[in-house]
Design a protein around this motif. Structure first.
Motif, PDB file in Angstrom:
ATOM      1  N   PRO A   2       0.810  -1.207   0.000  1.00  0.00           N
ATOM      2  CA  PRO A   2       0.000   0.000   0.000  1.00  0.00           C
ATOM      3  C   PRO A   2       0.858   1.279   0.000  1.00  0.00           C
ATOM      4  O   PRO A   2       2.023   1.260   0.355  1.00  0.00           O
ATOM      5  CB  PRO A   2      -0.829  -0.104   1.266  1.00  0.00           C
ATOM      6  CG  PRO A   2      -0.034  -0.965   2.189  1.00  0.00           C
ATOM      7  CD  PRO A   2       0.820  -1.865   1.319  1.00  0.00           C
ATOM      8  N   ILE A   4       0.742   5.364   1.333  1.00  0.00           N
ATOM      9  CA  ILE A   4       0.126   6.347   2.219  1.00  0.00           C
ATOM     10  C   ILE A   4       0.551   7.729   1.738  1.00  0.00           C
ATOM     11  O   ILE A   4       1.748   7.979   1.552  1.00  0.00           O
ATOM     12  CB  ILE A   4       0.603   6.180   3.680  1.00  0.00           C
ATOM     13  CG1 ILE A   4       0.260   4.807   4.219  1.00  0.00           C
ATOM     14  CG2 ILE A   4       0.029   7.272   4.566  1.00  0.00           C
ATOM     15  CD1 ILE A   4       0.926   4.510   5.555  1.00  0.00           C
ATOM     16  N   LEU A  25       4.570   4.543  10.881  1.00  0.00           N
ATOM     17  CA  LEU A  25       3.473   4.281   9.949  1.00  0.00           C
ATOM     18  C   LEU A  25       3.668   2.954   9.228  1.00  0.00           C
ATOM     19  O   LEU A  25       2.727   2.168   9.082  1.00  0.00           O
ATOM     20  CB  LEU A  25       3.358   5.418   8.932  1.00  0.00           C
ATOM     21  CG  LEU A  25       2.897   6.760   9.482  1.00  0.00           C
ATOM     22  CD1 LEU A  25       3.091   7.845   8.435  1.00  0.00           C
ATOM     23  CD2 LEU A  25       1.465   6.699   9.940  1.00  0.00           C
ATOM     24  N   VAL A  29       1.153  -0.381   9.030  1.00  0.00           N
ATOM     25  CA  VAL A  29       0.661  -0.881   7.744  1.00  0.00           C
ATOM     26  C   VAL A  29       1.123  -2.317   7.509  1.00  0.00           C
ATOM     27  O   VAL A  29       0.342  -3.168   7.076  1.00  0.00           O
ATOM     28  CB  VAL A  29       1.110   0.049   6.595  1.00  0.00           C
ATOM     29  CG1 VAL A  29       0.837  -0.567   5.240  1.00  0.00           C
ATOM     30  CG2 VAL A  29       0.415   1.393   6.717  1.00  0.00           C
ATOM     31  N   HIS A  32      -1.057  -4.612   9.722  1.00  0.00           N
ATOM     32  CA  HIS A  32      -2.475  -4.717   9.389  1.00  0.00           C
ATOM     33  C   HIS A  32      -2.745  -5.226   7.982  1.00  0.00           C
ATOM     34  O   HIS A  32      -3.788  -5.828   7.730  1.00  0.00           O
ATOM     35  CB  HIS A  32      -3.180  -3.375   9.621  1.00  0.00           C
ATOM     36  CG  HIS A  32      -3.343  -3.059  11.069  1.00  0.00           C
ATOM     37  ND1 HIS A  32      -4.364  -3.571  11.837  1.00  0.00           N
ATOM     38  CD2 HIS A  32      -2.587  -2.300  11.905  1.00  0.00           C
ATOM     39  CE1 HIS A  32      -4.239  -3.141  13.081  1.00  0.00           C
ATOM     40  NE2 HIS A  32      -3.169  -2.375  13.146  1.00  0.00           N
ATOM     41  N   PHE A  33      -1.827  -4.973   7.048  1.00  0.00           N
ATOM     42  CA  PHE A  33      -2.009  -5.445   5.677  1.00  0.00           C
ATOM     43  C   PHE A  33      -1.238  -6.734   5.405  1.00  0.00           C
ATOM     44  O   PHE A  33      -1.370  -7.311   4.327  1.00  0.00           O
ATOM     45  CB  PHE A  33      -1.590  -4.366   4.672  1.00  0.00           C
ATOM     46  CG  PHE A  33      -2.606  -3.276   4.502  1.00  0.00           C
ATOM     47  CD1 PHE A  33      -3.546  -3.324   3.483  1.00  0.00           C
ATOM     48  CD2 PHE A  33      -2.630  -2.192   5.359  1.00  0.00           C
ATOM     49  CE1 PHE A  33      -4.488  -2.321   3.323  1.00  0.00           C
ATOM     50  CE2 PHE A  33      -3.562  -1.170   5.211  1.00  0.00           C
ATOM     51  CZ  PHE A  33      -4.498  -1.244   4.189  1.00  0.00           C
ATOM     52  N   VAL A  40       5.662  -1.061   1.142  1.00  0.00           N
ATOM     53  CA  VAL A  40       5.022   0.155   1.675  1.00  0.00           C
ATOM     54  C   VAL A  40       5.750   1.405   1.177  1.00  0.00           C
ATOM     55  O   VAL A  40       6.976   1.475   1.229  1.00  0.00           O
ATOM     56  CB  VAL A  40       5.028   0.142   3.221  1.00  0.00           C
ATOM     57  CG1 VAL A  40       4.399   1.410   3.780  1.00  0.00           C
ATOM     58  CG2 VAL A  40       4.317  -1.091   3.748  1.00  0.00           C
TER      59      VAL A  40
END
Length: 74
Positions: A2, A4, A25, A29, A32-33, A40
């Motif tokens: 992902p 951000i 951060l 991520v 959770h991902f 990332v």
């Protein structure tokens, strides 16, 4: 994936502050991902306060409540 993108009022960050923010951060991520660190990416995008509504509120918040996981209170 992902990615951000944090839009914010202009603020000077030291390289150390950017690094700490990036690490914090990315850790969230990654957890959770369930992705590796290399997947990332994170960007900081300063937006002048005078342009906030046109650049952020209208295109990214208004009418997009289905995408927001936290709504602003303003």
């Amino acid at each position: 994936m992902p990615h951000i993108n944090i839009k914010h009022f202009p603020k000077d960050f030291t390289e150390e502050q950017k690094q700490r923010l990036s690490e914090a951060l990315a850790d969230v991520v990654i957890r959770h991902f369930d992705v590796p660190d290399g997947a990332v990416s994170i960007a900081l995008e300063p937006v002048p306060q005078s342009a906030w509504s046109d650049a952020v509120v209208v295109p990214e918040i208004t009418g997009r409540q289905d995408l927001l996981i936290k709504e602003p209170n303003y």
